[in-house]
Design a protein around this motif. Sequence first.
Motif, PDB file in Angstrom:
ATOM      1  N   VAL A  87     -18.234 -65.434  30.843  1.00 21.13           N
ATOM      2  CA  VAL A  87     -19.006 -64.254  30.917  1.00 21.13           C
ATOM      3  C   VAL A  87     -18.174 -63.447  30.302  1.00 21.13           C
ATOM      4  N   PRO A  88     -18.957 -63.099  28.872  1.00 19.47           N
ATOM      5  CA  PRO A  88     -18.353 -62.640  27.785  1.00 19.47           C
ATOM      6  C   PRO A  88     -18.437 -61.399  27.961  1.00 19.47           C
ATOM      7  N   ASP A  89     -19.627 -60.496  28.442  1.00 20.09           N
ATOM      8  CA  ASP A  89     -19.616 -59.020  27.971  1.00 20.09           C
ATOM      9  C   ASP A  89     -19.591 -58.465  29.827  1.00 20.09           C
ATOM     10  N   PHE A  90     -18.683 -57.064  29.812  1.00 18.69           N
ATOM     11  CA  PHE A  90     -18.575 -56.910  31.161  1.00 18.69           C
ATOM     12  C   PHE A  90     -18.250 -57.438  32.198  1.00 18.69           C
ATOM     13  N   GLN A  91     -17.656 -58.539  32.178  1.00 23.15           N
ATOM     14  CA  GLN A  91     -17.941 -60.120  33.032  1.00 23.15           C
ATOM     15  C   GLN A  91     -17.605 -59.579  34.709  1.00 23.15           C
ATOM     16  N   ASN A  92     -18.257 -59.965  35.106  1.00 25.95           N
ATOM     17  CA  ASN A  92     -18.351 -60.224  36.890  1.00 25.95           C
ATOM     18  C   ASN A  92     -17.210 -60.972  37.630  1.00 25.95           C
ATOM     19  N   PRO A  93     -15.939 -60.379  37.824  1.00 27.98           N
ATOM     20  CA  PRO A  93     -15.853 -59.302  38.772  1.00 27.98           C
ATOM     21  C   PRO A  93     -14.983 -58.519  37.787  1.00 27.98           C
ATOM     22  N   THR A  94     -14.186 -58.783  36.620  1.00 27.93           N
ATOM     23  CA  THR A  94     -13.173 -57.560  36.136  1.00 27.93           C
ATOM     24  C   THR A  94     -13.384 -56.721  34.651  1.00 27.93           C
ATOM     25  N   GLY A  95     -15.219 -56.680  34.538  1.00 28.77           N
ATOM     26  CA  GLY A  95     -15.036 -55.857  33.803  1.00 28.77           C
ATOM     27  C   GLY A  95     -14.968 -56.591  32.446  1.00 28.77           C
ATOM     28  N   SER A  96     -13.856 -57.240  32.105  1.00 29.44           N
ATOM     29  CA  SER A  96     -13.724 -57.077  30.804  1.00 29.44           C
ATOM     30  C   SER A  96     -14.952 -57.967  29.433  1.00 29.44           C
ATOM     31  N   CYS A  97     -14.867 -57.714  28.679  1.00 28.76           N
ATOM     32  CA  CYS A  97     -15.552 -57.661  27.174  1.00 28.76           C
ATOM     33  C   CYS A  97     -14.550 -58.617  25.818  1.00 28.76           C
ATOM     34  N   LEU A  98     -14.694 -59.523  25.442  1.00 34.95           N
ATOM     35  CA  LEU A  98     -14.679 -60.569  24.681  1.00 34.95           C
ATOM     36  C   LEU A  98     -14.653 -59.734  23.290  1.00 34.95           C
ATOM     37  N   ASP A  99     -13.777 -59.609  22.378  1.00 34.75           N
ATOM     38  CA  ASP A  99     -14.144 -58.980  20.923  1.00 34.75           C
ATOM     39  C   ASP A  99     -14.630 -60.051  20.352  1.00 34.75           C
ATOM     40  N   ALA A 100     -14.887 -59.386  18.746  1.00 38.36           N
ATOM     41  CA  ALA A 100     -15.920 -60.803  18.035  1.00 38.36           C
ATOM     42  C   ALA A 100     -14.132 -61.721  17.929  1.00 38.36           C
ATOM     43  N   ASP A 101     -13.142 -61.225  17.739  1.00 40.04           N
ATOM     44  CA  ASP A 101     -12.717 -62.262  17.080  1.00 40.04           C
ATOM     45  C   ASP A 101     -12.544 -63.556  18.172  1.00 40.04           C
ATOM     46  N   ALA A 102     -11.963 -63.417  19.464  1.00 40.17           N
ATOM     47  CA  ALA A 102     -12.230 -64.373  20.928  1.00 40.17           C
ATOM     48  C   ALA A 102     -13.706 -65.069  20.630  1.00 40.17           C
ATOM     49  N   ARG A 103     -15.376 -63.885  19.809  1.00 40.49           N
ATOM     50  CA  ARG A 103     -16.404 -64.783  20.277  1.00 40.49           C
ATOM     51  C   ARG A 103     -16.979 -65.763  19.681  1.00 40.49           C
ATOM     52  N   ALA A 104     -15.566 -66.035  17.687  1.00 36.28           N
ATOM     53  CA  ALA A 104     -16.160 -66.539  17.051  1.00 36.28           C
ATOM     54  C   ALA A 104     -14.846 -67.717  17.228  1.00 36.28           C
ATOM     55  N   GLU A 105     -13.546 -67.903  17.701  1.00 38.69           N
ATOM     56  CA  GLU A 105     -12.845 -68.652  17.793  1.00 38.69           C
ATOM     57  C   GLU A 105     -13.338 -69.636  19.169  1.00 38.69           C
ATOM     58  N   ILE A 106     -14.405 -69.104  20.358  1.00 45.20           N
ATOM     59  CA  ILE A 106     -14.516 -70.058  21.821  1.00 45.20           C
ATOM     60  C   ILE A 106     -15.978 -70.356  20.751  1.00 45.20           C
ATOM     61  N   ARG A 107     -16.680 -69.992  19.648  1.00 44.83           N
ATOM     62  CA  ARG A 107     -17.609 -71.062  19.380  1.00 44.83           C
ATOM     63  C   ARG A 107     -17.226 -72.028  18.302  1.00 44.83           C
ATOM     64  N   GLU A 108     -16.475 -71.893  17.666  1.00 49.25           N
ATOM     65  CA  GLU A 108     -15.351 -72.949  16.988  1.00 49.25           C
ATOM     66  C   GLU A 108     -14.938 -73.811  17.986  1.00 49.25           C
ATOM     67  N   LEU A 109     -14.373 -73.296  18.619  1.00 51.41           N
ATOM     68  CA  LEU A 109     -13.549 -74.045  19.704  1.00 51.41           C
ATOM     69  C   LEU A 109     -15.119 -75.028  20.115  1.00 51.41           C
ATOM     70  N   ALA A 110     -15.996 -74.931  20.611  1.00 55.42           N
ATOM     71  CA  ALA A 110     -16.933 -75.662  20.859  1.00 55.42           C
ATOM     72  C   ALA A 110     -17.822 -76.560  19.502  1.00 55.42           C
ATOM     73  N   ARG A 111     -17.598 -76.134  18.405  1.00 53.21           N
ATOM     74  CA  ARG A 111     -17.658 -76.700  17.227  1.00 53.21           C
ATOM     75  C   ARG A 111     -16.696 -77.746  17.529  1.00 53.21           C
ATOM     76  N   ARG A 112     -15.490 -77.734  17.042  1.00 53.26           N
ATOM     77  CA  ARG A 112     -14.451 -78.616  17.179  1.00 53.26           C
ATOM     78  C   ARG A 112     -14.228 -79.698  18.364  1.00 53.26           C
ATOM     79  N   THR A 113     -14.379 -79.272  19.988  1.00 57.79           N
ATOM     80  CA  THR A 113     -14.224 -80.254  20.580  1.00 57.79           C
ATOM     81  C   THR A 113     -16.170 -80.711  21.139  1.00 57.79           C
ATOM     82  N   GLY A 114     -17.183 -79.825  20.574  1.00 57.48           N
ATOM     83  CA  GLY A 114     -18.316 -80.515  21.169  1.00 57.48           C
ATOM     84  C   GLY A 114     -17.974 -81.012  22.764  1.00 57.48           C
ATOM     85  N   THR A 115     -18.404 -79.617  22.872  1.00 55.83           N
ATOM     86  CA  THR A 115     -18.241 -79.355  24.346  1.00 55.83           C
ATOM     87  C   THR A 115     -19.286 -77.972  24.210  1.00 55.83           C
TER      88      THR A 115
END
Length: 481
Positions: free
Chosen positions: A247-275
């Motif tokens: 849950v990247p935006d205002f996470q349920n339940p913590t309310g945390s929000c991923l910044d732009a760099d974290a989102r890009a890193e996760i997208r790259e992780l998906a590409r690299r691992t095929g997950t």
Amino acid sequence: MPALPADRRISGPRTATALGTWRRPGPAHAALSDALRRAVLAGSLPLSTRMPAERELATALGVSRTTITTAYDTLRSEGFLLSRQGAGTITALPRGDRARPAPAGYGGEGIVDLSIAASAAPPELRAATLAALDRLPAHADHGYLPHGLPELRAVIAQRYTERGTPTTPEQILITTGAQHAIALVTQSHAGPGDRVVVEQPTYVHAIDAVRASGARPVPVPTGPDGVDLALLASTLRQVAPRLVYLVPDFQNPTGSCLDADARAEIRELARRTGTTIVGDEVLTDLVLDGPAPDSWAGDGRNPRVVAIGSVSKSHWGGLRVGWLRGPAELTTRLALSRRSADLGTAVLDQLIATELLSAGPGAVPGRVQALRTGRDVLVDLLRDRLPQWELTVPRGGQSLWVDLGSPVSSALSALALAHGVRLLPGPAFGVDGGLEDRLRLPFTAAPSDLERAVDGLALAWAALCGAPSAPPTPQRTAVAV
């Protein structure tokens, strides 16, 4: 003997980071065992994690190996660690704490129900429904639309495009709420024995969806800045899950929000691992402070990045309309697979959603201001009546994630019901327990109800701690408007 159920291994330095500042006066082994116990209960050391060897952890923490051995022995005797010769040491919970609490139910006379984070229907719903009824005769053929109403798919695709993720209607699948989308994508990727990575804590019913598919949820801690990226990456390498749910935006339940760099890193992780990594964006439009978050799917070109959304939080939960954005191949496959249980979302509901979403971007007018007011009222009330609780004020979403300072969330939730407040305790948001020192408190109720809820919580906390409760302070009546 069966092997111990280890999902991943954590290194000595990563363990030291998870523990933070743990030293205190007195025996080092006692302070360390307390810190490790808290980390397991809080979820920062996830369950079923293979702990570092004693020598490795001693080096990382700068203590003697005897200190580690004594701390490990203490936690083994309590059931927080399991060990077997040749299999290492695995985090666990004592058997009596492993049951995950079930939701207590709904409503009840005189009860303020904070077990549900949802807002009431907006006034705009009536006009949207009347407009949808006028349009219904044009859609009065067979009514079976497994992909969804074309007009609604186009509106949602345009919303993604305007946020910087070019999208065609063919990449949108309309579902009967976001929960339906979560279940569909989980069942299509994972089955019995497979592993699905989720955040710890996370949305309660996402865990349910993983287990309903026969898969095993594997937790990765999430904190004030979002999911632990280093541990997420190592978990993907070690576990090879079939799916990741975040849950990247205002996470349920913590309310945390991923910044732009974290989102890009996760997208790259998906590409690299095929997950395939799913981002649940149901709370994206509930921005209470600061800028709106970047689109989860980025430029939309990564086929392993899937987005889920719905109108449940931005408009109304009683309108069971959600969607999934992904490759056209995936949306087509899911539209075919849903036929075993569901032949399409109700056409009238889709027409109402089209009217509401076409009215403008973001949440329904007034929703954000009402949530901002509720958040500020609840924060002020807690700081006044329960100042020993720690909280971070989220800049979006619907709830606070409170640190109680003691592992008593389930006991407090049980007592709170007798004082007129229904809650979900912290362990409900985790995999196999833990999080007993945390409590989710939604701020979706009216200010007067929030005031009654905090009064009840203060009484329950006083009863739990064996201390006299303080009477409500007179100045608080000013916030109940």
